[in-house]
Write a protein that holds these residues in place. Structure first.
Motif, PDB file in Angstrom:
ATOM      1  N   UNK A 197       0.878  -1.170   0.000  1.00  0.00           N
ATOM      2  CA  UNK A 197       0.000   0.000   0.000  1.00  0.00           C
ATOM      3  C   UNK A 197       0.915   1.219   0.000  1.00  0.00           C
ATOM      4  N   UNK A 198       0.993   1.887  -1.136  1.00  0.00           N
ATOM      5  CA  UNK A 198       2.038   2.896  -1.333  1.00  0.00           C
ATOM      6  C   UNK A 198       1.476   4.315  -1.344  1.00  0.00           C
ATOM      7  N   UNK A 199       2.375   5.263  -1.129  1.00  0.00           N
ATOM      8  CA  UNK A 199       2.043   6.675  -1.272  1.00  0.00           C
ATOM      9  C   UNK A 199       3.323   7.425  -1.615  1.00  0.00           C
ATOM     10  N   UNK A 200       3.151   8.594  -2.221  1.00  0.00           N
ATOM     11  CA  UNK A 200       4.296   9.404  -2.609  1.00  0.00           C
ATOM     12  C   UNK A 200       4.463  10.593  -1.684  1.00  0.00           C
ATOM     13  N   UNK A 201       5.722  10.969  -1.435  1.00  0.00           N
ATOM     14  CA  UNK A 201       6.035  12.126  -0.603  1.00  0.00           C
ATOM     15  C   UNK A 201       7.033  13.000  -1.340  1.00  0.00           C
ATOM     16  N   UNK A 202       6.677  14.247  -1.586  1.00  0.00           N
ATOM     17  CA  UNK A 202       7.610  15.197  -2.202  1.00  0.00           C
ATOM     18  C   UNK A 202       8.455  15.810  -1.096  1.00  0.00           C
ATOM     19  N   UNK A 203       9.783  15.621  -1.177  1.00  0.00           N
ATOM     20  CA  UNK A 203      10.685  16.122  -0.138  1.00  0.00           C
ATOM     21  C   UNK A 203      11.483  17.332  -0.622  1.00  0.00           C
ATOM     22  N   UNK A 204      11.351  17.669  -1.885  1.00  0.00           N
ATOM     23  CA  UNK A 204      11.967  18.873  -2.446  1.00  0.00           C
ATOM     24  C   UNK A 204      11.281  19.153  -3.773  1.00  0.00           C
ATOM     25  N   UNK A 205      11.720  20.210  -4.441  1.00  0.00           N
ATOM     26  CA  UNK A 205      11.106  20.561  -5.726  1.00  0.00           C
ATOM     27  C   UNK A 205      11.398  19.517  -6.789  1.00  0.00           C
ATOM     28  N   UNK A 206      12.451  18.723  -6.575  1.00  0.00           N
ATOM     29  CA  UNK A 206      12.876  17.772  -7.614  1.00  0.00           C
ATOM     30  C   UNK A 206      12.877  16.319  -7.150  1.00  0.00           C
ATOM     31  N   UNK A 207      12.697  16.067  -5.856  1.00  0.00           N
ATOM     32  CA  UNK A 207      12.798  14.693  -5.363  1.00  0.00           C
ATOM     33  C   UNK A 207      11.504  14.232  -4.726  1.00  0.00           C
TER      34      UNK A 207
END
Length: 278
Positions: A197-207
């Motif tokens: 069960x996945x989710x995405x996390x933006x940790x910077x403008x590019x990553x």
């Protein structure tokens, strides 16, 4: 019958995960227990030991500690004694001499932190016991699809919105530190394991990180904690779904990541089963 074991207070997270924190009672318990285990009357053999041509100074054997905890009445069973050892690891009182084994009832060398002057170094497990934190083992990928998922121990410091990524719960230094988590999203991840069960996390403008959990409940809890830490939650865009009148107006993604038009089932009996949550 033997007396009940002197167990750690119930406020301490036994699993190493969650948003629990170590209280002063936990720390006092660990300090008192370490003093007892290192005392001459307890008779735990602490000495230099050799393994594969290497000498490990001032250490003890995990199974011998288990033996004594049961024999001295600190635990009723070997499982309870093993739990005491694991609590001491989580409270940063003892550690494996090479920091690559959890505490188990086995012939493994462990050392008291005070005996190697590392009692001020905080392991990932110790940091996870701080208040206002969420931690646990997740599968993570931080690059493109060519990068493989790997198991990591993650600590989210909620009030600081910091994400610490460790190799495992015994590591003392994070492999990555992210000072800001700006955006969350939940969407299909075709190359994730089918039981993840996945989710995405933006940790910077590019990553952007992809993090995978073992259950939908765990996924929901992680998302809630990231939102509490200040990340903005972004739902997957379902387009003009509200204007669609029936099942046959939708096109979905199949198990191979290909579009599948449900209009092909028009006029037939269709059974829709939710397999993505518990």
């Amino acid at each position: 019958t033997q007396p009940r074991s002197r167990r750690a207070p119930p406020t301490m997270a036994d699993s190493g995960g969650g948003a629990a924190c170590a209280t002063n009672n936990d720390k006092h318990w660990a300090s008192d227990m370490v003093a007892k285990l290192r005392s001459p009357s307890f008779a735990l053999p602490i000495k230099n030991r050799r393994y594969r041509l290497r000498t490990y100074k001032r250490c003890f054997v995990a199974s011998e500690l288990v033996d004594l905890l049961v024999a001295k009445g600190e635990a009723r069973t070997r499982d309870e004694a093993t739990d005491i050892g694991r609590r001491l690891v989580r409270l940063n009182a003892i550690h494996h001499v090479a920091d690559d084994h959890a505490f188990t009832d086995a012939y493994l060398f462990f050392r008291f932190r005070v005996d190697d002057a590392t009692d001020q170094e905080e392991t990932a497990a110790a940091q996870s016991l701080k208040c206002a934190s969420k931690s646990g083992v997740l599968q993570m990928r931080s690059g493109g699809k060519k990068e493989k998922f790997k198991s990591v121990f993650v600590v989210l410091v909620i009030d600081e919105a910091r994400l610490l990524v460790f190799d495992n719960e015994l590591a003392t230094k994070p492999q990555k530190v992210f000072d800001k988590c700006t955006k969350l999203d939940v969407s299909d991840c075709p190359d994730c394991a089918t039981d993840s069960y996945c989710f995405g996390v933006s940790v910077s403008a590019t990553e952007r990180l992809i993090l995978c959990c073992a259950s939908s409940a765990e996924q929901e809890d992680w998302i809630a904690q990231f939102v509490t830490a200040g990340a903005a939650f972004q739902q997957e865009d379902f387009g003009d779904a509200a204007s669609r009148r029936s099942l046959y107006d939708f096109t979905v993604t199949d198990i191979d990541g290909q579009p599948h038009d449900l209009a092909r089932y028009h006029g037939k009996v269709a059974l829709v089963v939710n397999v993505a949550s518990e």
